[in-house]
Design a protein around this motif. Structure first.
Motif, short mmCIF file in Angstrom:
data_model
loop_
_atom_site.label_atom_id
_atom_site.label_comp_id
_atom_site.label_asym_id
_atom_site.label_seq_id
_atom_site.Cartn_x
_atom_site.Cartn_y
_atom_site.Cartn_z
N ASN A 107 30.63 55.76 39.20
CA ASN A 107 30.97 54.88 40.31
C ASN A 107 32.28 54.15 40.07
OD1 ASN A 107 28.64 55.51 41.67
ND2 ASN A 107 27.72 53.49 41.49
N THR A 108 33.05 54.00 41.13
CA THR A 108 34.22 53.14 41.07
C THR A 108 33.75 51.68 41.19
OG1 THR A 108 34.54 53.13 43.47
CG2 THR A 108 35.62 54.91 42.22
N PRO A 109 34.58 50.72 40.78
CA PRO A 109 34.21 49.32 40.99
C PRO A 109 33.92 49.00 42.45
CG PRO A 109 36.03 49.45 39.45
CD PRO A 109 35.81 50.85 39.97
N ALA A 110 34.64 49.62 43.38
CA ALA A 110 34.39 49.38 44.81
C ALA A 110 33.01 49.88 45.21
CB ALA A 110 35.47 50.06 45.66
N THR A 111 32.60 51.02 44.67
CA THR A 111 31.27 51.55 44.98
C THR A 111 30.20 50.62 44.46
OG1 THR A 111 32.13 53.82 44.83
CG2 THR A 111 29.74 53.55 44.75
N ASN A 112 30.35 50.15 43.23
CA ASN A 112 29.37 49.21 42.67
C ASN A 112 29.31 47.93 43.49
OD1 ASN A 112 28.49 50.82 40.50
ND2 ASN A 112 30.21 50.18 39.21
N ALA A 113 30.47 47.46 43.93
CA ALA A 113 30.51 46.24 44.73
C ALA A 113 29.78 46.45 46.06
CB ALA A 113 31.95 45.81 44.98
N PHE A 114 29.97 47.62 46.67
CA PHE A 114 29.30 47.92 47.93
C PHE A 114 27.79 47.95 47.74
CE2 PHE A 114 27.80 50.68 51.38
CZ PHE A 114 28.43 50.09 52.47
N GLY A 132 38.57 61.24 42.23
CA GLY A 132 37.63 60.12 42.12
C GLY A 132 37.81 59.35 40.82
N LEU A 133 37.99 60.08 39.71
CA LEU A 133 38.21 59.42 38.42
C LEU A 133 39.54 58.67 38.41
CD1 LEU A 133 36.94 62.21 36.00
CD2 LEU A 133 35.84 60.01 36.48
N GLY A 172 42.31 40.76 37.91
CA GLY A 172 41.66 39.84 38.83
C GLY A 172 41.80 40.24 40.28
N GLN A 173 42.11 41.51 40.51
CA GLN A 173 42.28 42.00 41.87
C GLN A 173 41.18 42.98 42.20
OE1 GLN A 173 46.10 43.82 41.52
NE2 GLN A 173 47.22 41.89 41.49
N ARG A 174 40.88 43.13 43.47
CA ARG A 174 39.96 44.16 43.95
C ARG A 174 40.69 45.00 44.99
NH1 ARG A 174 34.29 44.34 43.10
NH2 ARG A 174 34.02 43.72 40.94
N GLN A 175 41.14 46.17 44.57
CA GLN A 175 41.90 47.03 45.44
C GLN A 175 41.36 48.44 45.38
OE1 GLN A 175 45.94 46.68 44.06
NE2 GLN A 175 46.20 44.60 44.86
N GLY A 176 41.80 49.28 46.31
CA GLY A 176 41.41 50.68 46.28
C GLY A 176 40.80 51.12 47.60
N THR A 177 40.15 52.26 47.55
CA THR A 177 39.54 52.87 48.74
C THR A 177 38.09 53.22 48.46
OG1 THR A 177 41.66 53.81 49.44
CG2 THR A 177 39.66 54.80 50.36
N MET A 219 40.01 54.65 37.82
CA MET A 219 40.93 54.06 36.84
C MET A 219 41.82 53.01 37.49
SD MET A 219 42.03 57.42 34.60
CE MET A 219 43.19 56.47 33.60
N ARG A 220 42.34 53.32 38.69
CA ARG A 220 43.20 52.35 39.38
C ARG A 220 42.43 51.09 39.72
NH1 ARG A 220 45.59 57.05 41.87
NH2 ARG A 220 44.05 56.97 43.54
N GLN A 221 41.20 51.25 40.18
CA GLN A 221 40.40 50.08 40.55
C GLN A 221 40.03 49.25 39.32
OE1 GLN A 221 37.08 50.92 43.11
NE2 GLN A 221 38.27 52.23 44.48
N GLU A 222 39.70 49.91 38.22
CA GLU A 222 39.34 49.18 37.01
C GLU A 222 40.54 48.43 36.46
OE1 GLU A 222 37.66 52.20 34.57
OE2 GLU A 222 35.80 52.30 35.73
N ALA A 223 41.73 49.03 36.54
CA ALA A 223 42.94 48.34 36.10
C ALA A 223 43.21 47.12 36.98
CB ALA A 223 44.13 49.30 36.14
N ALA A 224 43.00 47.26 38.28
CA ALA A 224 43.20 46.12 39.19
C ALA A 224 42.20 45.01 38.91
CB ALA A 224 43.07 46.59 40.64
N ASP A 225 40.97 45.39 38.53
CA ASP A 225 39.95 44.39 38.21
C ASP A 225 40.36 43.54 37.02
OD1 ASP A 225 38.42 45.17 40.30
OD2 ASP A 225 36.85 46.14 39.12
N VAL A 226 40.98 44.19 36.04
CA VAL A 226 41.43 43.46 34.85
C VAL A 226 42.42 42.37 35.24
CG1 VAL A 226 42.71 43.65 32.68
CG2 VAL A 226 40.99 45.36 33.27
#
Length: 299
Positions: A276-283, A73-74, A87-92, A78-85
């Motif tokens: 929370n991952t960025p995707a979780t916060n977005a949901f 999960g961590l 300007g992308q929103r990726q992950g699961t 990290m992958r999602q936060e790096a993608a956010d930097v």
């Protein structure tokens, strides 16, 4: 120890088998077995008991599975936060859902909007009973789950509030009432819902000093609706668990509010909002924005 080994370990544990895990990962069964044996050798313990057609966790395997999910999960965060930097929103995003309440009446609208906003995020949905979703959140099998509130074990956000509804056959004398008391539901067979409502319904009768005649305990709402329509008994289910076109689908059944009314709150829960991952916060944000449109429509 590698992330791949941990991912294989969690999949074998969740799918209860090597072949199923291999199929989901798109690798050979021997590769799954080799990776798991290497992890066990490094850890110095057996994680999985191998059977001919299945696999189950050892006691230490159950303990370490939670840690493995935390690490994965961590890593995903990290992958999602790096993608956010960038300007992308990726992950699961892994979501736990229970029964008609969330799977049919809440989740479709939320996920449709979420996919429009974040097409790069892959959604994985597990459906089970409400107590299973709670367990999945505790074990970190899912990132976020729909639960009945309140639940002090998790960080939560309320979404909707519905009513507990009495179900009676249209031919029953109570069908002409505008509301039904608990005492009236004790006159005859009562069908107890095990689909996430028993923990709410049984205390209602106990606190009122009543004891319904319960010859049936049913876990599927559709079965309860069929049984009540046939006149096998009366029941109570949550309003959001009912089909939106109840009268069309079950013309021989009537749903009436309880007297006094009994409400139920449903929301989202995570084990620890700080992780929370960025995707979780977005949901969470999409769900909360849509909450006013998710209110139940009286059948």
């Amino acid at each position: 120890m590698t992330f791949t080994q941990l991912e294989i370990f969690t999949l074998v544990a969740e799918l209860h088998g090597f072949s199923a895990a291999a199929a989901q990962l798109g690798i050979s069964q021997s590769a799954v077995s080799h990776a798991l044996k290497a992890l066990e050798k490094e850890m110095g313990v057996d994680l999985i008991v191998r059977h001919q057609a299945s696999a189950e966790l050892t006691d230490v395997g159950r303990q370490l599975l939670v840690r493995a999910r935390e690490i994965l999960g961590l890593s995903e965060a990290m992958r999602q936060e790096a993608a956010d930097v960038l300007g992308q929103r990726q992950g699961t995003l892994r979501i736990g859902s229970f029964g008609p309440t969330s799977s049919l009446n809440l989740l479709p609208a939320i996920t449709a909007q979420f996919r429009l906003r974040y097409p790069g995020i892959d959604l994985r949905i597990d459906e089970g009973a409400d107590h299973e979703v709670v367990q999945w959140i505790r074990e970190r099998r899912v990132d976020v789950g729909f639960v009945v509130l309140p639940d002090e074990r998790f960080d939560t956000a309320p979404l909707v509030e519905d009513q507990m509804m009495a179900l009676v056959p249209r031919s029953h004398p109570l069908a002409s009432e505008t509301s039904i008391t608990l005492a009236q539901l004790c006159d005859g067979p009562f069908i107890m819902s095990e689909a996430g409502c028993a923990c709410l319904i049984e205390p209602l009768f106990a606190n009122a000093g009543l004891q319904p005649n319960v010859p049936y305990r049913i876990s599927q709402v559709i079965t309860i609706l069929d049984m009540v329509s046939r006149g096998d008994g009366l029941s109570i289910v949550a309003e959001l668990a009912l089909p939106q076109r109840l009268r069309e689908q079950y013309p021989e059944l009537v749903a009436l509010p309880l007297n006094p009314p009994v409400s139920r709150k449903v929301g989202l829960a995570v084990r620890d909002r700080r992780q929370n991952t960025p995707a979780t916060n977005a949901f969470f944000e999409v769900a909360k924005q849509m909450a006013p449109t998710l209110a139940p429509r009286r059948a």
